[in-house]
Write an enzyme that holds these catalytic residues in place. Structure first.
Site, PDB file in Angstrom:
ATOM      1  CG  HIS A 167      -0.909   2.757   8.747  1.00 27.67           C
ATOM      2  ND1 HIS A 167      -1.278   1.869   9.730  1.00 27.67           N
ATOM      3  CD2 HIS A 167       0.302   2.324   8.307  1.00 27.67           C
ATOM      4  CE1 HIS A 167      -0.337   0.942   9.872  1.00 27.67           C
ATOM      5  NE2 HIS A 167       0.636   1.200   9.017  1.00 27.67           N
ATOM      6  CD  GLU A 168       2.088   3.833   5.377  1.00 28.03           C
ATOM      7  OE1 GLU A 168       3.168   3.723   6.007  1.00 28.03           O
ATOM      8  OE2 GLU A 168       1.360   2.851   5.099  1.00 28.03           O
ATOM      9  CD  GLU A 208       6.654   2.526   7.910  1.00 30.47           C
ATOM     10  OE1 GLU A 208       5.963   2.178   6.936  1.00 30.47           O
ATOM     11  OE2 GLU A 208       7.086   1.712   8.749  1.00 30.47           O
ATOM     12  CG  ASN A 209      10.191   5.620   2.720  1.00 26.72           C
ATOM     13  OD1 ASN A 209      10.661   4.523   2.982  1.00 26.72           O
ATOM     14  ND2 ASN A 209       9.355   5.831   1.713  1.00 26.72           N
ATOM     15  N   GLY A 246       0.791  -1.224   0.000  1.00 25.97           N
ATOM     16  CA  GLY A 246       0.000   0.000   0.000  1.00 25.97           C
ATOM     17  C   GLY A 246       0.826   1.279   0.000  1.00 25.97           C
ATOM     18  CB  ALA A 247       1.583   3.680   1.665  1.00 29.00           C
ATOM     19  CG  HIS A 265       4.302   3.744  10.439  1.00 30.36           C
ATOM     20  ND1 HIS A 265       4.466   2.831  11.448  1.00 30.36           N
ATOM     21  CD2 HIS A 265       3.720   3.062   9.407  1.00 30.36           C
ATOM     22  CE1 HIS A 265       3.993   1.639  11.051  1.00 30.36           C
ATOM     23  NE2 HIS A 265       3.528   1.763   9.827  1.00 30.36           N
TER      24      HIS A 265
END
Ligand code: B3K
Ligand code: ZN
Length: 879
Positions: free
Chosen positions: A303-304, A270-271, A267-268, A307
Site C-alpha cells: 500500500h505505502e 508513504e513519505n 499503520g505506516a 502511494h
C-alpha cells in the site's frame, strides 16, 4: 464543547494559496534534548496575487527564534509570530527568501505528530498537518516544492541520518557530529516530508526497474531486528514488480528506504522515498508473528509503496480529496494481494472488513461521504469510508468499464496529472475521456453518504419461459444529508438452473451488460429474461460487486442451493452466512429454529469442508459464522448483545454436535510437520485447521479444550500457539487463565507479542474483565504512551468485546469514556479513535442506551477535550 470545534472548514471555500514555495532548504541540527530547525523558503507570489497580500504560514506549538528575509533582518513591525501562525504583513511582490529558526523538543512530543522520538530514534510524521509542528510553512497539500535537507547529529547517538530523496553529501564534522544532505527532486507537499535519525540496524537489497535502473532498497529498524525485516523487503520487491506489470508504474528515485519505529499513531506513512512504519507492520518471524501478521505486513508495505504514484507523484488538492489517494491505493493493494494470493479469499476478507467497520460508520452518526464537504478535524476523516468505501467505488468503476477500459483511464490519469495536486472530479474525468462515457451520475458515489439498500424481487412464468427480476434501491438519510438520490449500481450475476448449472437466456431487456452484469441506475428497474426453460435461482452481487445492503426474499433452501452450486465463491460463502444469520436473527426475535434447520446448515458446511475442489483458506472462511457485531447491525434496534451472543453460541454448539467428526478430520488432515512458510497455501491449511479447532472448543466438543491445550504446548509457530490460546480464551476453558498467564510470562519481552496478550486479555467475556484491564493499565511498567499497547488493550475491548463494553450496568461504557479522557491529554488521535466504538449506542435496548449516553455526556461535561475527541463526541451525541 470547546469553541475550537465551532471551526468548520468547507470544501466550497477552497482557494489556492496567494504564494507558492519554489524551494525548501532545511538545516536540522539534532541535539540530545533540543533540535534546531532552520528553514530557507524561496517564495513567489502567485499570478494574480495583489501586492501587499500578507503571507500567512501555519505553525503548531512553535516558537520563533529568529527570522530574516533575503539575508537581512526583518523589522519587528513587518511580521507577527504566534504558536499557530507566522504572518509577514507585506512581503515583496517578487520572489524572496524567508529564513526562520525554531527549536523543538522531540522527546516531549507525545502526540507523535511532527518531529518526535520513539525508543531513542528521532522520526517524523507529517500527514496531514504535522509539518507545521516542525517549521512555519504553507502546510497544505497543494503547495508543492523540491526539498533539500541537511541533517546533523552526534555520530554515536545517530549514526543513521535519513530523509526523502537521494543522498547527495555526507561527512564528519569537527565536534563529533556528522551530517548528511538529502535532496528530493520531486516537488512534494509538506505532508510527505520525512526524516529519521538514530542508531539503527538495517538490511539492504536492490531492485532493477523495467527500464533497467537500479534502486537501492533499505529497511531500517532497532538493532537485532534485521531478520524480522526480511519479509517486508521481499514484499517490497514484489510490490515494485507488480506495479510495473499491472499498472506500468516504475519507481523514480535511486533509493527507497523503510524505517520501523515503535511509537506510531497508525499503520505506516508513504513519505516520498522514505516510508516510516509502525514496527508491527514490518517485524515478522515464525515464532512471534501469525499468518495474519505476515499478510498485513505484505499488504501495507505494498500500500505505502503504491502511494508513490497514487499519492506522491499525484497528490490531493486539499484534504477533502483524501479518498483520491487512499481509496485508489487501497484498491491497488487489494488487487496486489488478490494477484499474489487467492482472489476469492481476499474479496471475502475485504467485504468482512467493510461490513464490520464501514457499514456501521455509514449507518450511524459519523456517516460522511467518501469525499466529505466539511470537517472540523481532518485527522478524524482517515476513516473506513474514505479508505474502504473509497476502494469499493474504484472497484465499481473497474467493474463497469472492464479491465481494459479501467486501465486506459488509469494510464490517462498518470499521463495527465503527474505532478499535480488534484481532485475527485479530475479522476472521474480521465475515465470519461479515455472511454468516451459519461460518469457524472457515477460520481455521486463520492458525494453521497450512506449505504444503499437494494431489495430484490423475482418471478417466473413457465408458460412464456420468462424470468423477471426487479431491483430497487433506497438510501436512508445521514447527518446533514436528508435527501438521497439513486446511484448506479453494478450487479454481477448469473442464473442457476435446477441441476446447479448456469442457465442462459435467449433475450433480455433492461440494462443487462454481457452475460454477467446488470446495472441498476434508477430507484427501481426490472430485467426480463426470455427463453429461460426452468425457474432459476439467481446469484446476485457476485464478487460483492457493489457496497450495498441486500434485502432478498430468498428462501433458506435457495441459499443452501447457492452454497453448493454457485460458481462464484464469494456468493457460496455469502449464502452460508445468510443461512446462519437468518437462523440467529429469527431466534433472537423468539422464533426458535428447528432441528432440521440446523441439520441443513450443518450438512452444507460439511459438504464444504469435505469438498475436494475448494481450497482450505476458503473452507476456513466458510466455517466462520457471522460475528456478533454484524448480527447486531442486522437486528438494528433494541439490541441486547447478551442475547445475540447466547443465541449465536447455541447455534455453534448445535452445529458442532453435527460437525465434530468432519472438523476433527479437517484438523488432522491439515496438520503439517513441514518447515514454516508464510505462503498462502501453507497459511490456508493452518487457517482451516485452526478454524476447526476454534469451533470444536467454542462449540463444546468433547476433547476440544484438551486439543487446544495440546496445540498450544506443542506449537512450533506463533500462528498455532496464538490461535490455540484464543480458542481457549473464547471458549473460556478450564485452563484458559493458566494459558494466558503462561503466554504473558513467555513473551513480555517482545512488545508485539505482548500486544497479542493484551488484546486477548481484553477479549475475555467473563465478568471481571474491566478490573483485569484496569490492573494492566495501572501497572507502572505499562507503556502508557505507546499507541500499539493502548489500542491492543482498550481498543480491542471497546471494539471487540461488545457484551462487556455494552454491559447493562454501564461499567464498560464508563471505563472506556474515562480512558478516552485520560489519553486525550497526551495523544488526541489515539483517544478519538477509541471513542469511535460508541456511535452504535443508539441501537442498544433502552437500559444500555441510557448507560452509554450517561458515559458520553459525562465525558462532554467534564470539558477540556482536544479538537479531535470533541469533534467525534459531538457528532456521536448529535446523531
Ligand atoms: N497516509 C497515511 C495515513 C496518515 C494518517 C494521518 N492521520 C498512511 C496510509 O494511508 O497509507
Ligand atoms: Zn494510504
Amino acid at each position: 464543547m470547546r469553541t475550537e470545534t465551532e471551526h468548520t472548514i468547507y470544501l466550497k471555500d477552497y482557494a489556492a494559496s496567494p504564494y507558492a514555495i519554489d524551494k525548501v532548504e532545511l538545516d536540522v541540527k539534532i541535539g540530545p534534548v533540543t533540535s534546531r530547525i532552520r528553514a530557507l523558503l524561496t517564495i513567489t507570489p502567485r499570478t494574480g496575487t495583489e501586492p501587499g497580500t500578507p503571507l500567512v504560514l501555519d505553525g503548531d506549538e512553535l516558537k520563533l527564534d529568529s527570522i530574516a528575509m533575503d539575508g537581512g533582518p526583518l523589522p519587528l513591525t513587518a511580521y507577527a509570530a504566534s504558536a499557530t501562525t507566522l504572518t509577514v504583513s507585506e512581503p515583496p511582490a517578487r520572489t524572496f527568501v524567508l529564513e526562520t529558526e525554531v527549536t523543538l523538543e522531540p522527546e516531549k512530543n507525545v502526540k507523535l505528530m511532527g518531529f518526535y522520538r520513539s525508543g531513542g530514534t528521532w522520526c517524523t510524521q507529517c500527514e496531514p498537518e504535522g509539518f507545521r509542528r516542525i517549521t512555519y510553512y504553507l502546510d497544505r497539500p497543494d503547495v508543492l516544492a523540491p526539498f533539500k535537507v541537511t541533517m546533523s547529529a552526534d555520530k554515536a547517538l545517530a549514526p543513521v541520518l535519513l530523509a526523502n530523496g537521494n543522498l547527495i553529501d555526507s561527512g564528519d564534522l569537527e565536534d563529533g557530529t556528522h551530517f548528511a544532505v538529502w535532496e528530493d527532486p520531486f516537488p512534494k507537499p509538506a505532508y510527505l516530508f520525512a526524516m529519521v535519525a538514530g542508531d539503527l540496524g538495517s538490511i539492504h537489497d536492490e531492485f532493477t526497474t523495467m527500464s533497467g535502473r537500479k534502486v537501492a532498497l533499505g529497511v531500517y529498524a532497532a538493532h537485532g531486528k534485521q531478520d524480522e525485516c526480511l519479509w517486508a523487503m521481499d514484499s517490497l520487491k514484489r510490490s515494485m514488480a507488480w506495479d510495473e506489470r499491472r499498472f506500468g508504474r516504475e519507481y523514480d528515485l535511486d533509493v527507497f528506504n523503510i524505517v520501523a519505529v515503535s511509537d506510531f499513531n497508525f499503520g505506516a506513512m508513504e513519505n516520498k522515498g522514505l516510508n516510516i512504519f509502525n514496527d508491527k507492520l514490518v517485524f515478522v518471524k515464525p515464532d512471534s508473528a501469525t499468518d495474519d501478521d505476515y499478510y498485513n505486513v505484505e499488504r501495507v508495505i505494498a500500500h505505502e509503496y503504491f502511494h508513490n504514484w497514487t499519492g506522491d507523484r499525484i497528490t490531493c488538492r486539499d484534504w477533502f480529496q483524501l479518498c483520491l489517494k487512499e481509496g485508489l491505493t487501497v484498491y491497488r493493494d487489494q488487487e496486489f494481494t488478490s494477484d499474489e494470493r487467492s482472489r476469492a479469499v481476499k474479496r471475502i476478507d475485504d467485504v468482512k472488513t467493510l461490513r464490520a467497520s464501514q457499514f456501521p460508520e455509514d449507518g450511524g452518526p459519523l456517516a460522511h461521504p467518501a469525499r466529505p464537504d466539511r470537517y472540523k478535524e481532518i485527522n478524524n476523516f482517515y476513516t473506513a469510508t474514505v479508505y474502504e468505501k473509497g476502494a469499493e467505488i474504484v472497484r465499481m468503476l473497474a467493474t463497469l468499464l472492464g479491465e481494459a477500459g479501467f486501465r486506459k483511464g488509469m494510464d490517462l490519469y498518470f499521463e495527465r496529472h503527474d505532478g499535480d495536486a488534484t481532485t475527485i472530479e479530475a479522476f472521474i474525468k480521465v475515465f470519461e475521456d479515455a472511454n468516451g462515457v459519461d460518469l457524472q451520475h457515477f460520481q455521486t458515489w463520492y458525494l453521497q453518504a450512506g449505504t444503499p439498500e437494494v431489495t430484490i424481487a423475482d418471478s417466473y412464468d413457465a408458460a412464456s419461459q420468462t424470468y423477471k427480476l426487479t431491483l430497487s434501491q433506497r438510501t436512508a438519510p445521514t447527518p446533514g444529508q436528508d435527501a438521497k438520490v439513486a446511484l448506479p449500481i453494478p450487479v454481477k450475476f448469473g442464473l442457476i438452473g435446477p441441476n446447479g448449472s448456469p442457465m442462459s437466456w435467449s433475450s433480455a431487456s433492461g440494462d443487462v451488460r454481457g452475460d454477467d452484469m446488470l446495472v441498476l441506475e434508477g430507484a427501481s428497474a426490472t430485467f426480463e429474461f426470455k427463453g429461460v426453460p426452468n425457474k432459476p435461482v439467481p446469484s446476485l452481487f457476485r464478487e460483492f460487486s457493489a457496497p450495498v445492503r441486500i434485502v432478498s426474499a430468498a428462501t433458506q433452501a435457495d441459499r443452501l442451493f447457492l452454497a453448493r452450486h454457485d460458481s462464484d465463491p464469494f456468493n457460496r460463502w455469502q449464502s452460508l452466512q445468510d443461512v446462519a444469520e437468518a437462523l440467529i436473527v429469527d431466534a433472537v426475535a423468539g422464533r426458535v429454529w428447528s432441528a432440521a434447520d440446523v441439520t441443513a446448515l450443518a450438512e452444507a458446511l460439511e459438504d464444504t469442508v469435505t469438498s475436494k475442489s475448494l481450497d482450505p483458506s476458503f473452507k476456513a472462511l466458510a466455517l466462520g459464522l457471522p460475528p456478533e457485531q454484524l448480527l447486531a447491525r442486522t437486528i438494528g434496534t433494541n439490541v441486547d448483545p447478551d442475547s445475540i451472543r447466547a443465541v449465536r453460541l447455541k447455534l455453534v454448539g448445535e452445529l458442532v454436535a453435527h460437525l465434530a467428526p468432519a472438523l476433527t478430520a479437517a484438523y488432522k488432515e491439515n496438520r503439517s510437520t513441514a518447515a514454516f512458510s508464510p505462503d498462502a497455501a501453507q497459511a490456508g491449511q493452518r487457517a482451516l485447521k485452526n478454524q476447526a479447532l476454534a469451533l470444536l472448543v467454542v462449540g463444546g466438543a468433547a476433547g476440544g479444550a484438551q486439543l487446544a491445550r495440546e496445540q498450544y504446548d506443542g506449537a512450533t509457530n506463533m500462528t498455532d500457539r496464538f490461535v490455540a490460546l484464543s480458542a481457549a480464551v473464547q471458549g473460556w476453558t478450564g485452563d484458559a487463565e493458566a494459558m494466558l498467564g503462561h503466554f504473558r510470562t513467555m513473551y513480555t519481552a517482545d512488545p508485539l507479542v505482548f500486544d497479542k496478550w493484551l488484546a486477548l486479555s481484553a477479549s475475555v467475556r467473563a465478568d471481571g474483565v474491566i478490573e483485569r484491564i484496569r490492573a494492566i493499565l495501572a501497572d507502572p511498567s505499562f507503556p502508557a504512551n505507546n499507541p500499539n499497547r493502548l489500542r491492543s488493550l482498550v481498543g480491542s475491548f471497546a471494539m471487540g468485546n461488545t457484551t462487556q463494553f455494552a454491559r447493562a450496568d454501564g461499567a464498560g461504557f464508563r471505563f472506556v469514556a474515562e480512558f478516552v479522557a485520560d489519553v486525550d491529554t497526551r495523544n488526541p488521535q489515539v483517544a478519538a479513535r477509541v471513542l469511535t466504538a460508541f456511535p452504535i449506542w443508539r441501537s442498544f435496548e433502552p437500559v444500555r442506551m441510557a448507560a452509554a449516553e450517561g458515559a458520553l455526556t459525562a465525558l462532554r461535561d467534564a470539558g477540556g477535550l482536544s479538537r479531535n475527541t470533541a469533534d467525534i463526541l459531538e457528532r456521536t451525541l448529535a446523531g
